[in-house]
Scaffold this active site. Sequence first.
Site, short mmCIF file in Angstrom:
data_model
loop_
_atom_site.label_atom_id
_atom_site.label_comp_id
_atom_site.label_asym_id
_atom_site.label_seq_id
_atom_site.Cartn_x
_atom_site.Cartn_y
_atom_site.Cartn_z
CD GLN A 128 -2.40 -1.24 2.78
OE1 GLN A 128 -3.35 -0.57 3.12
NE2 GLN A 128 -1.81 -2.09 3.60
CD GLU A 132 0.18 0.08 18.47
OE1 GLU A 132 -0.99 0.32 18.15
OE2 GLU A 132 1.07 0.94 18.58
CG HIS A 146 -2.98 2.75 -1.84
ND1 HIS A 146 -2.85 2.68 -0.48
CD2 HIS A 146 -4.19 2.17 -2.11
CE1 HIS A 146 -3.92 2.10 0.05
NE2 HIS A 146 -4.73 1.79 -0.92
#
Length: 253
Positions: A106, A221, A124
Site C-alpha cells: 500500500q 500492535e 495505491h
Amino acid sequence: MQINFLKSRLAEASEIIYTSKYTVAFTGAGISVESGIPSFRGKNGLWSKYNPVVLELNYFHDNPLESWKVIKEIFYDFFMKVDPNPAHFTLSHLQESGLLQEIITQNIDGLHQHSGSNKVIEFHGTSMQLVCTKCGQKYTQLAHLLENLPPRCEKDNAVLKPDFIFFGEGIPPLAYENSVKAMKQAQTLIIVGTTGEVAPASSLPYIVKQNGGKIIEINTESTSYTDSISDVFLAGKAGEILPEIEKLIIGKM
Ligand code: APR
C-alpha cells in the site's frame, strides 16, 4: 516465557513460509517506519501533523499550489532521503530465492524496489512518478519539475499530480486485478505493518483466508486482522522479526 513464546511462533512462521508453494507479502506503512518514515495513523502519524485534505482530489484541483507545498514536504523532500531497512531486504531476499511469489504494497515510497525487489504491486500507486492531470503523460525525472510549484506538464502546461491515488480516486485497475489474482493463489500471506483500516486494500487478506490459506501477521500492535484471521501473530518490529524468520529459513535450506 515471552521470549520462548516468540521463538516458537517464529519457528512456526518460518516453517509455513518454507513449505508454502505460493506466498504473498502484503505491506503497509509500518514496514517503512524503521526507515524513518512515520506511519499515517497513530500518535506520531503523518495525519496528526498534516491535514489530509491536501490529498483530496477536488481540493488539490482547486488549490494546487497550497497542496503541492505540503505534498512536496511530506513525499519528496523527505521520502527521497530514506533507505530501505532490513524488513524490505528480507522480503527481497525471499523473493530472489523463490520463497515469495508476490509483494503487494500500500506504500508509495518505492522502498521495496530500492531494496532490490523487482516485482512489486503498488496498490495505491507510487510517488516516484508524476502524471499530467490533463493528458496523462508520466514523468520520472522529478528533481527539476519540483523546483517550481506546482509542477506542470511540458506538453500542455496542466498541473502534474503524484502518480499515487488521492482520496476520492479508484485503485489502479491493473494493480487491483493482479492483487486479487495473487491473493486467490496464495497458500500463505505475510501481512506486515498495516492497520487494515483503509478499504479496499484492507479486504484483500480475507480472500486468502476464505481459500484456506495461512496468515502470518507482523506488527508492533494488534490489528483488526489479529484476532479474526491471523494464524500466527508476531508482535514486534518488522525490521527485527523478518530477518529472524529469514535466518530460520536459511537454516532449513
Ligand atoms: N514494524 C511493524 N509494524 C509497525 C511498525 C514496525 N516497526 N511501526 C508501526 N507499525 C504498524 C502500526 O502498529 C500500524 O498498525 O504499522 C501500521 C501502520 O498503519 P497505518 O499508518 O494505518 O498505515 P497503513 O495501514 O499502511 O495505511 C493504509 O491509508 O492513508 C492511507 O493510502 C494510505 O496506504 C495508506 C493506507
